[in-house]
Motif scaffolding. Structure first.
Motif, PDB file in Angstrom:
ATOM      1  N   ILE A 169      -5.959  -6.907   4.225  1.00  0.00           N
ATOM      2  CA  ILE A 169      -5.216  -5.897   4.990  1.00  0.00           C
ATOM      3  C   ILE A 169      -5.943  -5.592   6.310  1.00  0.00           C
ATOM      4  N   GLU A 182     -13.700   0.541  -0.512  1.00  0.00           N
ATOM      5  CA  GLU A 182     -14.368  -0.753  -0.278  1.00  0.00           C
ATOM      6  C   GLU A 182     -13.568  -1.922  -0.864  1.00  0.00           C
ATOM      7  N   PRO A 183     -13.120  -1.818  -2.138  1.00  0.00           N
ATOM      8  CA  PRO A 183     -12.288  -2.935  -2.620  1.00  0.00           C
ATOM      9  C   PRO A 183     -11.005  -3.102  -1.806  1.00  0.00           C
ATOM     10  N   LEU A 184     -10.476  -1.991  -1.312  1.00  0.00           N
ATOM     11  CA  LEU A 184      -9.254  -2.085  -0.510  1.00  0.00           C
ATOM     12  C   LEU A 184      -9.541  -2.806   0.811  1.00  0.00           C
ATOM     13  N   LEU A 185     -10.652  -2.451   1.435  1.00  0.00           N
ATOM     14  CA  LEU A 185     -11.007  -3.089   2.707  1.00  0.00           C
ATOM     15  C   LEU A 185     -11.410  -4.552   2.518  1.00  0.00           C
ATOM     16  N   ALA A 186     -11.746  -4.905   1.286  1.00  0.00           N
ATOM     17  CA  ALA A 186     -12.122  -6.299   1.021  1.00  0.00           C
ATOM     18  C   ALA A 186     -10.896  -7.208   0.898  1.00  0.00           C
ATOM     19  N   THR A 187      -9.706  -6.631   0.916  1.00  0.00           N
ATOM     20  CA  THR A 187      -8.483  -7.446   0.893  1.00  0.00           C
ATOM     21  C   THR A 187      -8.159  -7.859   2.340  1.00  0.00           C
ATOM     22  N   GLU A 225       0.991   7.215  -6.291  1.00  0.00           N
ATOM     23  CA  GLU A 225      -0.134   8.143  -6.497  1.00  0.00           C
ATOM     24  C   GLU A 225       0.299   9.584  -6.281  1.00  0.00           C
ATOM     25  N   ARG A 256     -14.642  -0.179  10.089  1.00  0.00           N
ATOM     26  CA  ARG A 256     -14.864  -0.457   8.664  1.00  0.00           C
ATOM     27  C   ARG A 256     -16.343  -0.360   8.312  1.00  0.00           C
ATOM     28  N   LEU A 291     -18.096   2.107   5.615  1.00  0.00           N
ATOM     29  CA  LEU A 291     -18.734   1.584   4.403  1.00  0.00           C
ATOM     30  C   LEU A 291     -20.212   1.916   4.326  1.00  0.00           C
ATOM     31  N   GLY A 341     -13.105   8.411  -4.024  1.00  0.00           N
ATOM     32  CA  GLY A 341     -12.773   7.718  -5.271  1.00  0.00           C
ATOM     33  C   GLY A 341     -13.386   6.325  -5.352  1.00  0.00           C
ATOM     34  N   LYS A 342     -14.161   5.948  -4.331  1.00  0.00           N
ATOM     35  CA  LYS A 342     -14.822   4.637  -4.257  1.00  0.00           C
ATOM     36  C   LYS A 342     -13.825   3.477  -4.280  1.00  0.00           C
ATOM     37  N   SER A 343     -12.596   3.750  -3.890  1.00  0.00           N
ATOM     38  CA  SER A 343     -11.589   2.687  -3.898  1.00  0.00           C
ATOM     39  C   SER A 343     -11.401   2.087  -2.509  1.00  0.00           C
ATOM     40  N   LYS A 380       1.955   2.072  -3.425  1.00  0.00           N
ATOM     41  CA  LYS A 380       0.832   2.671  -4.157  1.00  0.00           C
ATOM     42  C   LYS A 380       0.655   4.135  -3.760  1.00  0.00           C
ATOM     43  N   LEU A 411       0.837  -1.205   0.000  1.00  0.00           N
ATOM     44  CA  LEU A 411       0.000   0.000   0.000  1.00  0.00           C
ATOM     45  C   LEU A 411       0.870   1.253   0.000  1.00  0.00           C
TER      46      LEU A 411
END
Lengths: 271, 310
Positions: free
Chosen positions: A128, A121-126, A17, A263, A267, A117-119, A13, A10
């Protein structure tokens, strides 16, 4: 269990960014330029333009006598160089504003930016964990901030060597300077970032997080004023004490941050 | 692969999901249908380990869903969220690489290269995500979801807002996943899509109104209907069909008979035989399936046939 590989993933990334969003660096660079240029304007340019040496200013000389013991070799400098060394050493505290500004700028966007940026939720779904996420977010903002602070300090020292009276640079190269740049700078930045990230995890608006982070400017400004007036002298021992206190506060904030980072609420309630 | 038992989730006073029970096997696509706010996303988030159920149990890929195991559950799940949620300033490759690293894939670079090729993204690997069309972004998001080859795949509105071509590509990819043995839950408003891809569907409105295959739902609600097309005027043959066991006979158009029949396999040949003997020239015989949309609307608008849930 903390998995460094996930933090590193992360972090890479975050840095990538930021490298793509150079405009975000502008406030930090601007503060770096101001904090670097200001002491040169006061200690070098103004006396030359006005024709009045600093050593003729009774207030400055009086303040210098209070702290002369903490500047190595100051007694061997000329009167003008001694006052310059005093001013340049005081303004070093202001370089702490650089990482704090970075913290305010970057941390305010850290989690809210992901949410907008709606990113997130997918990040929290990993896999991590919250601790890994918060550590990566703090490190991702701190590393560029500190890099700019280090560059600023190097430019500052080169400027002193080139423009100030002989011997001033030597007076600045002390354990206290090292503590300030390598210890207090990073930990202040870390703390401001942790507050920013923490607030960022609880509010919907990056400006709110930035306003909380900005609170760190007040004690730094107070420290600078106290140093200039000689009311408070930041010695190595007081510096170490402050460092220890700030480090403890950071650990505490990290712990609180992990506890407060929910979380589910992020969400389901953030819109 | 997925087992949910009496899952409920409340947010304050509001119950988002109530007493939801279902299973999804490996190699099966389970369609989650329901109106807005029916609890589809909440159900997916619970299975994905993003939010905890207020009550009930679930296990994903054999791992029970508890606060202690929730991080482990997420290793087994690929969750395609409703919005692609790409990091817009990063390249497609960097987006995928970050997720491969977060999932601790053995060789992240190789996994990303493979995913880029599999999803037809190789030529856009170095494009910034912000430069991609919505369909391309969805493909990247799908590639991201599958990078760690999860046994369980959750897809929240995967074709929402896509043009027909992009939607078809995504649908074909989902069908490909079924063949590879993934257990898939697909949440969708698109009933045509659910019909095309889902082996079973669950109609959700806070609780399940029905869980069955689309065909079973049709049969339960409307019975089985057959449509016979003749080469001539169909009306004179309605009585023949009725005598052979057809009920609720309707003449559609000029040359078409539609009717309900109790046992379609045994009853349809008897009706066809009777029509032929009566001199009818038959062009085609086929099931007269009601669209899944009608089934869905009947369930959701009525919201009473709880006994249909199985």
């Amino acid at each position: 269990m903390i998995v460094p590989a996930r933090i590193l993933a992360l972090l890479r990334k975050e840095i990538a960014e930021l490298a793509r969003n150079r405009a975000a660096l502008l406030p930090v660079v601007f503060v770096a330029l101001i904090t670097t240029a200001l002491p040169f304007f006061i200690a070098v340019a103004t006396p030359r333009i006005s024709g009045h040496p600093l050593s003729h200013d009774a207030d400055l000389v009086h303040a210098l006598t209070k702290v002369s013991g903490e500047l190595p070799g100051i007694d061997r400098l000329s009167a003008e160089a001694a006052v310059q060394a005093f001013i340049f050493s005081r303004f070093l505290v202001m370089t702490l504003l650089v990482p704090v500004t970075g913290a305010i700028t970057f941390a305010g966007h850290s989690l809210i930016g992901e949410k907008i940026g709606k990113s997130l939720e997918p990040l929290l779904a990993t896999p991590i964990t919250t601790t890994e996420l918060l550590l990566a977010k703090v490190a991702g903002a701190m590393i560029p901030s500190l890099a700019i602070m280090m560059c600023t300090t190097i430019v500052y020292m080169i400027g002193v060597a080139a423009l100030a009276e002989p011997g001033v640079l030597r007076a600045l190269l002390s354990l206290k300077t090292a503590l300030l740049v390598l210890g207090l700078g990073p930990i202040t930045s870390c703390l401001a970032l942790q507050v920013g990230v923490l607030v960022s995890a609880r509010v919907n608006d990056p400006r709110t997080a930035q306003q909380f982070g900005a609170l760190f400017i007040l004690p730094l400004t107070g420290l600078f004023m106290a140093q200039m007036s000689g009311v408070f002298v930041l010695t190595v021992s007081t510096g170490l004490l402050v460092f220890g206190g700030l480090f403890g506060a950071w650990i505490l904030l990290l712990f609180i941050g992990v506890k407060l980072f929910r979380r589910e609420a992020i969400l389901t309630r953030w819109k | 692969m997925i087992a949910a038992r009496h899952l409920s989730r409340r947010f304050g006073d509001r119950t988002a999901v109530e007493d939801v029970t279902f299973d999804v096997k490996a190699g099966e696509i389970f369609g989650l249908l329901g109106p807005n706010g029916a609890g589809k996303t909440t159900t997916l988030r619970m299975i994905a380990g993003l939010i905890a159920p207020t009550s009930g149990d679930a296990s994903v890929a054999g791992v029970p869903l508890t606060s202690r195991t929730i991080d482990r559950v997420r290793q087994h799940v690929g969750f395609l969220t409703e919005a692609p949620g790409l990091w817009e300033r990063l390249s497609v490759r960097m987006n995928l690489l970050t997720y491969a690293r977060l999932h601790q894939v053995t060789d992240p670079a190789a996994a990303v290269t493979s995913a880029l090729e599999r999803f037809g993204l190789a030529d856009r690997a170095d494009s910034m995500a912000v430069e991609l069309s919505k369909g391309m972004k969805q493909r990247v998001a799908l590639a991201r979801t599958l990078l760690h080859n999860p046994p369980v795949v959750l897809l929240d509105e995967p074709t929402s807002g896509l043009d027909p071509h992009s939607a078809r590509i995504v649908r074909d990819m989902v069908l490909g996943l079924r063949q590879q043995g993934h257990a898939i839950i697909i949440s969708t408003h698109n009933l045509d899509e659910a019909e095309r891809v889902a082996d079973r569907v669950g109609v959700l409105r806070r609780r399940f109104l029905a869980v069955a295959t689309p065909g079973e739902l049709r049969h339960r609600l409307f019975g089985t209907r057959v449509r016979i097309t003749l080469t001539e005027d169909a009306a004179p043959f309605a009585g023949v069909a009725a005598a052979a066991g057809a009920t609720d006979i309707k003449v559609a158009g000029r040359d078409m008979l539609t009717f309900a029949i109790e046992d379609v396999d045994a009853g349809t040949p008897a009706v066809v035989r009777a029509l032929v003997l009566a001199g009818a020239s038959i062009l085609s015989v086929r099931n007269d399936d009601r669209p899944l949309e009608e089934v869905y609307l009947a369930l959701v608008e009525d919201d009473s046939p709880g006994e249909l849930a199985s």
